[in-house]
Design a protein around this motif. Structure first.
Motif, PDB file in Angstrom:
ATOM      1  N   ILE A 104     -34.027 -17.349   6.478  1.00  0.00           N
ATOM      2  CA  ILE A 104     -34.392 -18.621   7.096  1.00  0.00           C
ATOM      3  C   ILE A 104     -35.810 -18.978   6.690  1.00  0.00           C
ATOM      4  O   ILE A 104     -36.722 -18.158   6.792  1.00  0.00           O
ATOM      5  N   PHE A 105     -35.969 -20.174   6.210  1.00  0.00           N
ATOM      6  CA  PHE A 105     -37.288 -20.630   5.782  1.00  0.00           C
ATOM      7  C   PHE A 105     -37.531 -22.036   6.311  1.00  0.00           C
ATOM      8  O   PHE A 105     -36.598 -22.746   6.701  1.00  0.00           O
ATOM      9  N   ARG A 106     -38.793 -22.420   6.308  1.00  0.00           N
ATOM     10  CA  ARG A 106     -39.168 -23.772   6.736  1.00  0.00           C
ATOM     11  C   ARG A 106     -39.451 -24.616   5.505  1.00  0.00           C
ATOM     12  O   ARG A 106     -40.257 -24.247   4.649  1.00  0.00           O
ATOM     13  N   SER A 107     -38.762 -25.744   5.417  1.00  0.00           N
ATOM     14  CA  SER A 107     -38.891 -26.638   4.277  1.00  0.00           C
ATOM     15  C   SER A 107     -39.962 -27.692   4.554  1.00  0.00           C
ATOM     16  O   SER A 107     -39.910 -28.386   5.589  1.00  0.00           O
ATOM     17  N   TYR A 108     -40.918 -27.792   3.643  1.00  0.00           N
ATOM     18  CA  TYR A 108     -42.020 -28.756   3.753  1.00  0.00           C
ATOM     19  C   TYR A 108     -42.785 -28.613   5.076  1.00  0.00           C
ATOM     20  O   TYR A 108     -43.374 -29.570   5.569  1.00  0.00           O
ATOM     21  N   GLY A 109     -42.744 -27.424   5.658  1.00  0.00           N
ATOM     22  CA  GLY A 109     -43.443 -27.179   6.907  1.00  0.00           C
ATOM     23  C   GLY A 109     -42.857 -27.877   8.104  1.00  0.00           C
ATOM     24  O   GLY A 109     -43.470 -27.911   9.177  1.00  0.00           O
ATOM     25  N   ILE A 110     -41.625 -28.407   7.971  1.00  0.00           N
ATOM     26  CA  ILE A 110     -41.031 -29.212   9.044  1.00  0.00           C
ATOM     27  C   ILE A 110     -39.686 -28.655   9.493  1.00  0.00           C
ATOM     28  O   ILE A 110     -39.487 -28.347  10.675  1.00  0.00           O
ATOM     29  N   HIS A 111     -38.724 -28.559   8.562  1.00  0.00           N
ATOM     30  CA  HIS A 111     -37.338 -28.257   8.903  1.00  0.00           C
ATOM     31  C   HIS A 111     -36.991 -26.801   8.592  1.00  0.00           C
ATOM     32  O   HIS A 111     -37.259 -26.316   7.492  1.00  0.00           O
ATOM     33  N   TRP A 112     -36.369 -26.119   9.540  1.00  0.00           N
ATOM     34  CA  TRP A 112     -35.808 -24.807   9.266  1.00  0.00           C
ATOM     35  C   TRP A 112     -34.522 -24.962   8.469  1.00  0.00           C
ATOM     36  O   TRP A 112     -33.758 -25.908   8.684  1.00  0.00           O
ATOM     37  N   CYS A 113     -34.257 -24.035   7.567  1.00  0.00           N
ATOM     38  CA  CYS A 113     -33.042 -24.014   6.763  1.00  0.00           C
ATOM     39  C   CYS A 113     -32.496 -22.588   6.778  1.00  0.00           C
ATOM     40  O   CYS A 113     -33.260 -21.624   6.735  1.00  0.00           O
ATOM     41  N   VAL A 114     -31.155 -22.460   6.809  1.00  0.00           N
ATOM     42  CA  VAL A 114     -30.537 -21.136   6.915  1.00  0.00           C
ATOM     43  C   VAL A 114     -29.700 -20.837   5.680  1.00  0.00           C
ATOM     44  O   VAL A 114     -28.975 -21.694   5.171  1.00  0.00           O
ATOM     45  N   ASN A 115     -29.849 -19.615   5.187  1.00  0.00           N
ATOM     46  CA  ASN A 115     -29.112 -19.111   4.030  1.00  0.00           C
ATOM     47  C   ASN A 115     -28.389 -17.826   4.405  1.00  0.00           C
ATOM     48  O   ASN A 115     -28.844 -17.075   5.274  1.00  0.00           O
ATOM     49  N   ALA A 116     -27.306 -17.549   3.692  1.00  0.00           N
ATOM     50  CA  ALA A 116     -26.605 -16.269   3.803  1.00  0.00           C
ATOM     51  C   ALA A 116     -26.944 -15.429   2.576  1.00  0.00           C
ATOM     52  O   ALA A 116     -26.733 -15.876   1.438  1.00  0.00           O
ATOM     53  N   VAL A 117     -27.478 -14.231   2.791  1.00  0.00           N
ATOM     54  CA  VAL A 117     -27.907 -13.362   1.691  1.00  0.00           C
ATOM     55  C   VAL A 117     -26.696 -12.712   1.044  1.00  0.00           C
ATOM     56  O   VAL A 117     -25.760 -12.264   1.735  1.00  0.00           O
ATOM     57  N   THR A 118     -26.701 -12.640  -0.289  1.00  0.00           N
ATOM     58  CA  THR A 118     -25.569 -12.118  -1.059  1.00  0.00           C
ATOM     59  C   THR A 118     -26.027 -10.988  -1.989  1.00  0.00           C
ATOM     60  O   THR A 118     -27.195 -10.646  -2.059  1.00  0.00           O
ATOM     61  N   ARG A 119     -25.041 -10.451  -2.704  1.00  0.00           N
ATOM     62  CA  ARG A 119     -25.270  -9.419  -3.719  1.00  0.00           C
ATOM     63  C   ARG A 119     -25.802  -8.119  -3.115  1.00  0.00           C
ATOM     64  O   ARG A 119     -25.939  -7.955  -1.910  1.00  0.00           O
ATOM     65  N   GLU A 120     -26.073  -7.154  -3.987  1.00  0.00           N
ATOM     66  CA  GLU A 120     -26.500  -5.831  -3.551  1.00  0.00           C
ATOM     67  C   GLU A 120     -27.934  -5.858  -3.031  1.00  0.00           C
ATOM     68  O   GLU A 120     -28.729  -6.731  -3.411  1.00  0.00           O
ATOM     69  N   LYS A 121     -28.242  -4.899  -2.181  1.00  0.00           N
ATOM     70  CA  LYS A 121     -29.594  -4.819  -1.627  1.00  0.00           C
ATOM     71  C   LYS A 121     -30.606  -4.662  -2.762  1.00  0.00           C
ATOM     72  O   LYS A 121     -30.402  -3.887  -3.703  1.00  0.00           O
ATOM     73  N   GLY A 122     -31.694  -5.421  -2.681  1.00  0.00           N
ATOM     74  CA  GLY A 122     -32.728  -5.392  -3.693  1.00  0.00           C
ATOM     75  C   GLY A 122     -32.611  -6.500  -4.725  1.00  0.00           C
ATOM     76  O   GLY A 122     -33.549  -6.731  -5.487  1.00  0.00           O
ATOM     77  N   TYR A 123     -31.452  -7.171  -4.756  1.00  0.00           N
ATOM     78  CA  TYR A 123     -31.252  -8.281  -5.691  1.00  0.00           C
ATOM     79  C   TYR A 123     -31.333  -9.579  -4.895  1.00  0.00           C
ATOM     80  O   TYR A 123     -30.477  -9.857  -4.061  1.00  0.00           O
TER      81      TYR A 123
END
Length: 222
Positions: A104-123
């Protein structure tokens, strides 16, 4: 992986009768397990269409069906927050896994955005959730959005409607207050692809996936 059950969703302005809307049998959905995310990021991005995203932040349950995603496929992807040359930082740490976690990150210091992490750990790779069809807790979504519609069209609106903030960065998407659940199969004929939105690098990579014709899909080429 997908089930055919689901709660009956209240009708929304402009909403068609999608496969997850009435009639529905009310069968409880199971969380998507980590091995679902342990695959190529673009494959996960396509297969997340039709899955449910459920939030239980603050004891309030809100839920939608994912209808638009974007894949950010690794260090070779210049549009990624973990592109080669950036490396591991406090901001992008969750992107390095393990899979099945929220980034989860904040875009332009305003909006939170959510992602699902994929692939093997460390990538470092992840899928941005760009839009969802509201399915449950719709009045709570409206309250969080200040009465503004659409409720979940675009990553910032989606996160706001579900009550998502940076406090959930790195949480499990199977066992936490934010979960990806089994949903419905989306036929290939109903899936559109395009380049990603709002980026300045790798603008022609076809890594955006969406349900054709759905009113919550953001941007172009619905």
């Amino acid at each position: 992986m997908h089930s055919q059950g689901g709660e009956t969703a209240p009708e929304l302005k402009g909403a068609a009768t999608w496969v997850w809307r009435p009639p529905a049998c009310g069968r409880k959905a199971s969380p998507v397990q980590d091995d679902f995310f342990l695959r190529e990021t673009e494959v996960v991005a396509r297969d997340l269409l039709g899955c449910r995203i459920r939030s239980e932040v603050g004891g309030v349950t809100t839920e939608g069906v994912i209808v638009e995603t974007e894949a950010y496929v690794g260090p070779h992807d210049p549009a990624s927050h973990a592109a080669a040359g950036i490396g591991r930082t406090p901001r992008n740490l969750a992107m390095f896994g393990p899979p099945g976690r929220a980034y989860i990150f904040r875009s332009y210091g305003i909006h939170w955005c959510v992602n699902a992490v994929t692939r093997e750990k460390g990538y470092p790779a992840a899928v941005l959730l760009r839009a969802a069809d509201p399915l449950a807790g719709i009045e709570h979504m409206r309250e969080r959005r200040g009465g503004k519609e659409p409720l979940c069209s675009g990553p910032g609106r989606l996160a706001q409607a579900l009550g998502i903030s940076g406090d959930l960065d790195g949480c499990s998407l199977a066992h936490g207050p934010l979960a990806v659940l089994e949903g419905w199969e989306i036929p290939e004929a109903d899936v559109g692809t395009s380049s990603r939105i709002g980026i300045s690098k790798a603008k022609d990579w076809p890594l955006r996936f969406y349900v054709r014709g759905h009113p919550e899909v953001s941007g172009r080429a619905r």
